[in-house]
Design an enzyme around this catalytic site. Structure first.
Site, short mmCIF file in Angstrom:
data_model
loop_
_atom_site.label_atom_id
_atom_site.label_comp_id
_atom_site.label_asym_id
_atom_site.label_seq_id
_atom_site.Cartn_x
_atom_site.Cartn_y
_atom_site.Cartn_z
N CYS A 210 37.72 23.88 21.66
CA CYS A 210 36.99 23.14 22.71
C CYS A 210 37.17 21.63 22.61
O CYS A 210 36.93 20.92 23.58
CB CYS A 210 35.51 23.50 22.66
N HIS B 27 30.70 17.94 25.41
CA HIS B 27 31.22 19.29 25.63
C HIS B 27 30.06 20.20 26.01
O HIS B 27 28.98 20.16 25.41
CB HIS B 27 31.89 19.79 24.34
N ASN C 85 30.68 27.65 29.12
CA ASN C 85 31.54 26.94 28.17
C ASN C 85 33.01 27.17 28.56
O ASN C 85 33.52 28.27 28.40
CB ASN C 85 31.27 27.45 26.76
O1 UT7 Z 1 32.43 25.56 22.11
C1 UT7 Z 1 31.81 25.93 20.90
C2 UT7 Z 1 31.39 27.32 20.97
N1 UT7 Z 1 30.16 27.85 20.78
C3 UT7 Z 1 28.95 27.30 20.57
O2 UT7 Z 1 28.75 26.14 20.46
C4 UT7 Z 1 27.82 28.25 20.46
C5 UT7 Z 1 26.73 27.79 19.56
N2 UT7 Z 1 25.65 28.76 19.47
C6 UT7 Z 1 24.86 29.09 20.51
O3 UT7 Z 1 25.03 28.63 21.61
C7 UT7 Z 1 23.70 30.01 20.23
O4 UT7 Z 1 23.64 30.24 18.83
C8 UT7 Z 1 23.77 31.36 20.99
C9 UT7 Z 1 23.54 31.15 22.46
C10 UT7 Z 1 25.11 32.03 20.76
C11 UT7 Z 1 22.69 32.28 20.47
O5 UT7 Z 1 21.42 31.67 20.60
P1 UT7 Z 1 20.40 31.60 19.38
O6 UT7 Z 1 19.18 30.98 19.88
O7 UT7 Z 1 21.12 30.94 18.23
O8 UT7 Z 1 20.12 33.10 19.08
P2 UT7 Z 1 20.39 33.95 17.75
O9 UT7 Z 1 21.86 34.20 17.57
O10 UT7 Z 1 19.65 33.33 16.61
O11 UT7 Z 1 19.70 35.30 18.13
C12 UT7 Z 1 18.29 35.40 18.39
C13 UT7 Z 1 17.99 36.77 18.93
C14 UT7 Z 1 18.60 37.89 18.10
O12 UT7 Z 1 17.72 38.99 18.11
P3 UT7 Z 1 16.75 39.28 16.86
O13 UT7 Z 1 17.67 39.45 15.68
O14 UT7 Z 1 15.87 38.07 16.74
O15 UT7 Z 1 16.03 40.51 17.27
C15 UT7 Z 1 19.84 38.24 18.88
O16 UT7 Z 1 20.25 39.56 18.66
O17 UT7 Z 1 18.53 36.90 20.24
C16 UT7 Z 1 19.37 38.06 20.30
N3 UT7 Z 1 20.43 37.81 21.25
C17 UT7 Z 1 20.33 38.06 22.56
N4 UT7 Z 1 19.32 38.56 23.29
C18 UT7 Z 1 19.51 38.67 24.62
C19 UT7 Z 1 21.65 37.28 21.00
N5 UT7 Z 1 22.36 37.19 22.13
C20 UT7 Z 1 21.55 37.68 23.12
C21 UT7 Z 1 21.71 37.83 24.52
N6 UT7 Z 1 20.67 38.34 25.22
N7 UT7 Z 1 22.85 37.49 25.16
#
Ligand code: UT7
Length: 326
Positions: free
Chosen positions: A113, A253, A283
């Protein structure tokens, strides 16, 4: 040395729009969760048969037209992408031919990215040294092609688009003031595509194990990303003796609205001074900063004399910043 000045911008996103409601039908997720955790409402996804150079071509043609530059005047093309049409030739090479830039050398930059600011920085060096007078910088991705549409952690984020900027030497002191590029390969496991390269060449096994899709440790990457955006932004401002309040527009970004908000807060940058379009694009990798810059320009949010701060981060990890006097 004369600064490199952006004299034309272009952007293109595929016509097909994938909404959060569409994603609700594909994976266990909800519109509410995606908006709250990422700020994304919809994203553009390439049609079957639509490749990265197809998007890059539209963006580049627009940028050249707006700059009033003939394809034959372009001397160098640099394309930031992680999802090129093929492993080789480069997408820059494909674009060179399709644009009719018969006098241009061309190269792809693989910096995930951060490929937006990496490509802009590399293009700017050739102008500053006087080697070239006209450089075309492009960021283009079809991230949908390396997205696992069964993985709700990544498929809600990644999308497709292209942006382009034409650079010429500046006669009035405006232009790209400075760029900084950083990398730390120790973080590679936070975001990578395991197969398709020489480590894990394509095989039935790599396909069966879904190794051709992007793998991401989202929450770990989140924390590092905020720090990197802040660090590289603060460093380039300090180095150039500029206070955050002197910045007219911050163009980060577009990876996650919460990452943007956290970085802006740490930089004491009010959100009114931050360009956000992730709600409509998701993204788009190396295209993201170009697409956001083009939107800012199109909407009249960038005026002559304005000071712009650009910052990006991506898989690798890589991160980068740029300061531009418009
Ligand atoms: O260009 C660079 C590329 N990428 C990035 O910069 C991404 C950086 N990271 C992020 O944007 C975030 O970490 C995400 C959007 C990917 C995830 O958000 P988060 O607030 O960090 O969530 P998490 O991974 O800590 O997950 C929290 C909960 C989990 O459930 P439990 O374990 O608490 O029951 C996940 O399984 O949310 C769940 N979860 C979802 N729920 C509904 C993860 N993805 C989803 C989803 N829909 N799409």
């Amino acid at each position: 040395m004369k600064r490199a000045k952006i004299i034309g911008l272009g952007a293109y996103a595929p016509k097909r729009i994938l909404t959060n409601a569409d994603l609700e039908k594909m994976v266990e997720t909800s519109d509410e969760w995606i908006i709250q955790r990422t700020g994304i409402r919809e994203r553009h996804i390439a049609d079957d048969g639509e490749a990265t150079s197809d998007l890059a071509l539209r963006a580049a043609q627009e940028a050249l037209e707006r700059a009033g530059v003939e394809p034959s005047d372009v001397e160098f093309i640099v394309v930031g992408t992680t999802t090129g049409d093929m492993t080789f030739p480069t997408t820059a090479n494909v674009l060179q031919h399709r644009l009719g830039c018969r006098n241009a050398g061309s190269v792809d930059v693989y910096a995930a990215c951060s490929g937006s600011i990496y490509s802009l920085s590399i293009g700017a060096q050739y102008i500053q040294t006087g080697k070239y007078r006209t450089v075309l910088c492009v960021g283009a991705e079809t991230l949908s092609r390396i997205t696992d549409w069964t993985d709700r952690g990544t498929c809600i984020l990644l999308a497709d688009a292209a942006g382009a900027a034409v650079l010429r030497p500046s006669d009035d002191g405006s232009g790209i003031i400075d760029t900084d590029l950083y990398s730390d390969g120790g973080y590679w496991e936070l975001l990578y595509q395991p197969a398709g390269g020489s480590r894990n060449p394509a095989s039935h096994e790599t396909l069966d194990r879904r190794m051709h899709y992007a793998k991401m440790k989202g929450s770990e990457l989140f924390k590092v990303a905020v720090r990197m955006l802040e660090d590289c932004s603060a460093a380039i401002l300090a180095k150039n003796g500029i206070k955050p309040e002197e910045v007219d527009l911050f163009i980060p970004h577009q990876a996650n609205l919460r990452i943007i908000q956290a970085a802006a807060k740490r930089l004491n940058m009010p959100m009114e001074k931050v360009l956000v379009n992730i709600d409509r694009y998701g993204n788009t990798g190396a295209a993201s900063v170009y697409v956001a810059l083009e939107e800012a320009w199109s909407l009249g949010r960038v005026k002559p004399g304005d000071l712009l701060l650009l910052a990006a981060f991506g898989g690798g990890l890589t991160w980068a910043s740029a300061l531009v006097r418009w």
